[in-house]
Scaffold this motif. Structure first.
Motif, PDB file in Angstrom:
ATOM      1  N   ILE A  15       8.199 -11.754  -4.315  1.00  0.00           N
ATOM      2  CA  ILE A  15       8.592 -10.832  -3.246  1.00  0.00           C
ATOM      3  C   ILE A  15       7.748 -11.092  -2.002  1.00  0.00           C
ATOM      4  CG2 ILE A  15       8.754  -8.420  -2.553  1.00  0.00           C
ATOM      5  CD1 ILE A  15       9.167  -7.719  -5.504  1.00  0.00           C
ATOM      6  N   ALA A  16       6.448 -11.253  -2.193  1.00  0.00           N
ATOM      7  CA  ALA A  16       5.567 -11.546  -1.061  1.00  0.00           C
ATOM      8  C   ALA A  16       5.960 -12.857  -0.386  1.00  0.00           C
ATOM      9  CB  ALA A  16       4.114 -11.597  -1.529  1.00  0.00           C
ATOM     10  N   ASP A  17       6.307 -13.871  -1.198  1.00  0.00           N
ATOM     11  CA  ASP A  17       6.736 -15.161  -0.640  1.00  0.00           C
ATOM     12  C   ASP A  17       8.004 -14.995   0.196  1.00  0.00           C
ATOM     13  OD1 ASP A  17       4.631 -16.437  -1.875  1.00  0.00           O
ATOM     14  OD2 ASP A  17       5.825 -17.212  -3.547  1.00  0.00           O
ATOM     15  N   ASP A  18       8.935 -14.187  -0.298  1.00  0.00           N
ATOM     16  CA  ASP A  18      10.197 -13.979   0.410  1.00  0.00           C
ATOM     17  C   ASP A  18       9.967 -13.266   1.738  1.00  0.00           C
ATOM     18  OD1 ASP A  18      12.916 -14.264   0.685  1.00  0.00           O
ATOM     19  OD2 ASP A  18      13.416 -12.439  -0.412  1.00  0.00           O
ATOM     20  N   LEU A  19       9.134 -12.221   1.711  1.00  0.00           N
ATOM     21  CA  LEU A  19       8.831 -11.504   2.948  1.00  0.00           C
ATOM     22  C   LEU A  19       8.055 -12.381   3.919  1.00  0.00           C
ATOM     23  CD1 LEU A  19       7.846  -8.017   1.481  1.00  0.00           C
ATOM     24  CD2 LEU A  19       9.941  -8.586   2.722  1.00  0.00           C
ATOM     25  N   LEU A  49       5.294  -0.296  -8.591  1.00  0.00           N
ATOM     26  CA  LEU A  49       3.971  -0.915  -8.581  1.00  0.00           C
ATOM     27  C   LEU A  49       4.060  -2.383  -8.175  1.00  0.00           C
ATOM     28  CD1 LEU A  49       0.959  -0.558  -9.097  1.00  0.00           C
ATOM     29  CD2 LEU A  49       1.364  -1.168 -11.502  1.00  0.00           C
ATOM     30  N   THR A  50       5.111  -3.069  -8.636  1.00  0.00           N
ATOM     31  CA  THR A  50       5.308  -4.467  -8.262  1.00  0.00           C
ATOM     32  C   THR A  50       5.543  -4.594  -6.761  1.00  0.00           C
ATOM     33  OG1 THR A  50       6.263  -4.948 -10.431  1.00  0.00           O
ATOM     34  CG2 THR A  50       6.702  -6.530  -8.673  1.00  0.00           C
ATOM     35  N   ALA A  51       6.369  -3.700  -6.220  1.00  0.00           N
ATOM     36  CA  ALA A  51       6.635  -3.709  -4.779  1.00  0.00           C
ATOM     37  C   ALA A  51       5.359  -3.446  -3.990  1.00  0.00           C
ATOM     38  CB  ALA A  51       7.694  -2.661  -4.447  1.00  0.00           C
ATOM     39  N   ARG A  52       4.537  -2.531  -4.485  1.00  0.00           N
ATOM     40  CA  ARG A  52       3.286  -2.198  -3.808  1.00  0.00           C
ATOM     41  C   ARG A  52       2.348  -3.392  -3.796  1.00  0.00           C
ATOM     42  NH1 ARG A  52       0.944   2.865  -6.405  1.00  0.00           N
ATOM     43  NH2 ARG A  52       2.901   3.635  -5.493  1.00  0.00           N
ATOM     44  N   HIS A  53       2.269  -4.099  -4.924  1.00  0.00           N
ATOM     45  CA  HIS A  53       1.409  -5.288  -4.994  1.00  0.00           C
ATOM     46  C   HIS A  53       1.872  -6.345  -3.986  1.00  0.00           C
ATOM     47  CE1 HIS A  53      -1.062  -3.833  -8.074  1.00  0.00           C
ATOM     48  NE2 HIS A  53      -0.375  -4.207  -9.129  1.00  0.00           N
ATOM     49  N   ALA A  54       3.180  -6.510  -3.833  1.00  0.00           N
ATOM     50  CA  ALA A  54       3.707  -7.505  -2.901  1.00  0.00           C
ATOM     51  C   ALA A  54       3.278  -7.180  -1.473  1.00  0.00           C
ATOM     52  CB  ALA A  54       5.227  -7.566  -3.008  1.00  0.00           C
ATOM     53  N   LEU A  55       3.382  -5.918  -1.103  1.00  0.00           N
ATOM     54  CA  LEU A  55       2.957  -5.514   0.243  1.00  0.00           C
ATOM     55  C   LEU A  55       1.456  -5.669   0.417  1.00  0.00           C
ATOM     56  CD1 LEU A  55       5.181  -2.331   0.711  1.00  0.00           C
ATOM     57  CD2 LEU A  55       5.499  -4.574   1.784  1.00  0.00           C
ATOM     58  N   ASP A  56       0.702  -5.389  -0.637  1.00  0.00           N
ATOM     59  CA  ASP A  56      -0.759  -5.535  -0.560  1.00  0.00           C
ATOM     60  C   ASP A  56      -1.156  -6.979  -0.296  1.00  0.00           C
ATOM     61  OD1 ASP A  56      -1.240  -2.855  -0.924  1.00  0.00           O
ATOM     62  OD2 ASP A  56      -1.626  -3.007  -3.076  1.00  0.00           O
ATOM     63  N   VAL A  57      -0.407  -7.934  -0.876  1.00  0.00           N
ATOM     64  CA  VAL A  57      -0.695  -9.349  -0.649  1.00  0.00           C
ATOM     65  C   VAL A  57      -0.585  -9.675   0.833  1.00  0.00           C
ATOM     66  CG1 VAL A  57       0.156 -11.703  -1.022  1.00  0.00           C
ATOM     67  CG2 VAL A  57      -0.046 -10.144  -2.954  1.00  0.00           C
ATOM     68  N   LEU A  58       0.486  -9.202   1.468  1.00  0.00           N
ATOM     69  CA  LEU A  58       0.699  -9.501   2.884  1.00  0.00           C
ATOM     70  C   LEU A  58      -0.279  -8.755   3.777  1.00  0.00           C
ATOM     71  CD1 LEU A  58       4.602  -9.576   3.018  1.00  0.00           C
ATOM     72  CD2 LEU A  58       2.998 -11.449   2.628  1.00  0.00           C
ATOM     73  N   LYS A  59      -0.698  -7.562   3.349  1.00  0.00           N
ATOM     74  CA  LYS A  59      -1.725  -6.843   4.105  1.00  0.00           C
ATOM     75  C   LYS A  59      -3.043  -7.605   4.059  1.00  0.00           C
ATOM     76  CE  LYS A  59       0.240  -2.231   3.302  1.00  0.00           C
ATOM     77  NZ  LYS A  59       0.087  -0.964   2.536  1.00  0.00           N
ATOM     78  N   THR A  60      -3.364  -8.125   2.866  1.00  0.00           N
ATOM     79  CA  THR A  60      -4.596  -8.893   2.703  1.00  0.00           C
ATOM     80  C   THR A  60      -4.582 -10.140   3.574  1.00  0.00           C
ATOM     81  OG1 THR A  60      -4.898  -8.110   0.438  1.00  0.00           O
ATOM     82  CG2 THR A  60      -6.033 -10.142   1.040  1.00  0.00           C
ATOM     83  N   GLU A  61      -3.418 -10.760   3.714  1.00  0.00           N
ATOM     84  CA  GLU A  61      -3.300 -11.955   4.537  1.00  0.00           C
ATOM     85  C   GLU A  61      -3.283 -11.641   6.030  1.00  0.00           C
ATOM     86  OE1 GLU A  61       0.183 -13.986   3.197  1.00  0.00           O
ATOM     87  OE2 GLU A  61      -0.665 -14.487   1.237  1.00  0.00           O
ATOM     88  N   GLY A  62      -3.240 -10.351   6.364  1.00  0.00           N
ATOM     89  CA  GLY A  62      -3.231  -9.958   7.758  1.00  0.00           C
ATOM     90  C   GLY A  62      -1.878 -10.078   8.434  1.00  0.00           C
ATOM     91  N   ILE A 211     -10.413  -2.959   6.437  1.00  0.00           N
ATOM     92  CA  ILE A 211      -9.729  -4.035   5.731  1.00  0.00           C
ATOM     93  C   ILE A 211      -9.748  -3.730   4.242  1.00  0.00           C
ATOM     94  CG2 ILE A 211     -10.258  -5.818   7.442  1.00  0.00           C
ATOM     95  CD1 ILE A 211     -12.617  -6.684   5.739  1.00  0.00           C
ATOM     96  N   THR A 212      -8.905  -4.437   3.495  1.00  0.00           N
ATOM     97  CA  THR A 212      -8.880  -4.257   2.050  1.00  0.00           C
ATOM     98  C   THR A 212     -10.064  -4.983   1.415  1.00  0.00           C
ATOM     99  OG1 THR A 212      -7.447  -6.195   1.753  1.00  0.00           O
ATOM    100  CG2 THR A 212      -6.372  -4.058   2.019  1.00  0.00           C
ATOM    101  N   GLN A 213     -10.406  -4.599   0.207  1.00  0.00           N
ATOM    102  CA  GLN A 213     -11.579  -5.151  -0.461  1.00  0.00           C
ATOM    103  C   GLN A 213     -11.451  -6.649  -0.725  1.00  0.00           C
ATOM    104  OE1 GLN A 213     -14.487  -3.247  -1.163  1.00  0.00           O
ATOM    105  NE2 GLN A 213     -15.213  -5.342  -1.291  1.00  0.00           N
ATOM    106  N   ASP A 214     -10.212  -7.150  -0.839  1.00  0.00           N
ATOM    107  CA  ASP A 214     -10.030  -8.574  -1.116  1.00  0.00           C
ATOM    108  C   ASP A 214      -9.755  -9.395   0.140  1.00  0.00           C
ATOM    109  OD1 ASP A 214      -7.616  -7.374  -0.765  1.00  0.00           O
ATOM    110  OD2 ASP A 214      -6.711  -8.071  -2.623  1.00  0.00           O
ATOM    111  N   THR A 215     -10.016  -8.821   1.306  1.00  0.00           N
ATOM    112  CA  THR A 215      -9.939  -9.589   2.557  1.00  0.00           C
ATOM    113  C   THR A 215     -11.320 -10.147   2.872  1.00  0.00           C
ATOM    114  OG1 THR A 215      -8.179  -8.194   3.460  1.00  0.00           O
ATOM    115  CG2 THR A 215      -9.438  -9.521   5.016  1.00  0.00           C
TER     116      THR A 215
END
Length: 254
Positions: A15-19, A49-62, A211-215
């Motif tokens: 999902i993150a890749d698609d977005l 939860l899966t959708a939330r994780h996908a958005l978190d990935v893109l947030k982490t990437e800025g 920022i998020t903890q994994d940024t």
């Protein structure tokens, strides 16, 4: 993927890749609203939860930012290009009454939360500045902000005995900033040494930079020296890695 998504066959990374593809292609341009968790759940046939994780990935990437009460949007922020050594040349910046970051390319940050204190330094700072035991330092802390988003934390240390009574002890150091004031005191910085590393943020840094903890953050420690190699400042800078491009110019000439 969007049209053929089936329950259980799409993970958060897909999902993150698609977005991300939609953002990179301009299908989701800067400032546009990104599908929320409920939309993604329905579109891709996944759990919330899966959708939330996908958005978190893109947030982490800025790539995307959440705006409270409004939703999530493609980030409009353009990275600041931090150009070295141009920014430290006196003729380009502080020597002509401009702040150091005036030579950076991109949106100019504003300075907030400036605080000045006199403290006993950490051993590591005292050693770099060549201070005797018990000697104190003037500490200047500030935050740099772009579009209401913190992008950098900076903490500078100066030997108290060297800068006593100068504007370096004030919130506003005047035109050209602290380096111009050091020059006024007879301690003009002419040589600089920067150490750079990338690490994960500490909790206080994460909160201060929002920022998020994994940024990851970029840590730059700069020491300024006079012509006779006297260290006059240590500056520790914590940069949001999604906000900056670091550009370094070199020459093959000695």
């Amino acid at each position: 993927m969007t049209d053929n998504a089936q329950p259980g066959r799409v993970g958060y990374r897909e999902i993150a890749d698609d977005l991300r593809r939609q953002i990179d292609s301009g299908e989701l341009p800067p400032g546009s609203k990104v599908p929320g968790e409920n939309d993604l759940t329905s579109r891709y046939g996944v759990a919330q939860l899966t959708a939330r994780h996908a958005l978190d990935v893109l947030k982490t990437e800025g790539l995307i930012v959440a705006k409270r009460g409004s939703g999530t949007f493609v980030r409009e922020f353009k990275p600041i290009r931090r150009v070295s050594p141009d920014r430290l040349r006196a003729s380009n910046s502080w020597g002509s009454g401009q702040p150091i970051w005036a030579t950076d390319i991109g949106t100019r940050p504003r300075t907030e939360n400036v605080a000045v204190d006199v403290e006993l330094p950490l051993t590591s700072i005292a050693e770099v500045l060549g201070l005797d035991e018990g000697a104190r330092v003037v500490v200047r802390r500030r935050t740099y902000v772009v579009d209401d988003k913190p992008v950098q934390l900076a903490t500078s240390y100066y030997p108290e005995a060297l800068v006593a009574g100068s504007a370096i002890n004030e919130i506003n150091t005047g035109e050209g900033g602290a380096y111009a004031r050091l020059r006024d005191l007879g301690y003009e910085p002419v040589r600089f040494r920067e150490e750079l590393r990338v690490r994960m943020p500490r909790e206080a840094e994460r909160r201060a930079l929002d920022i998020t903890q994994d940024t990851p953050i970029i840590l730059i420690v700069r020491t300024a020296y006079t012509a006779d190699d006297q260290p006059v400042e240590v500056n520790e800078m914590v940069l949001d890695s999604a906000a900056y491009i670091l550009e370094y110019k070199f020459t093959s000439q000695d």
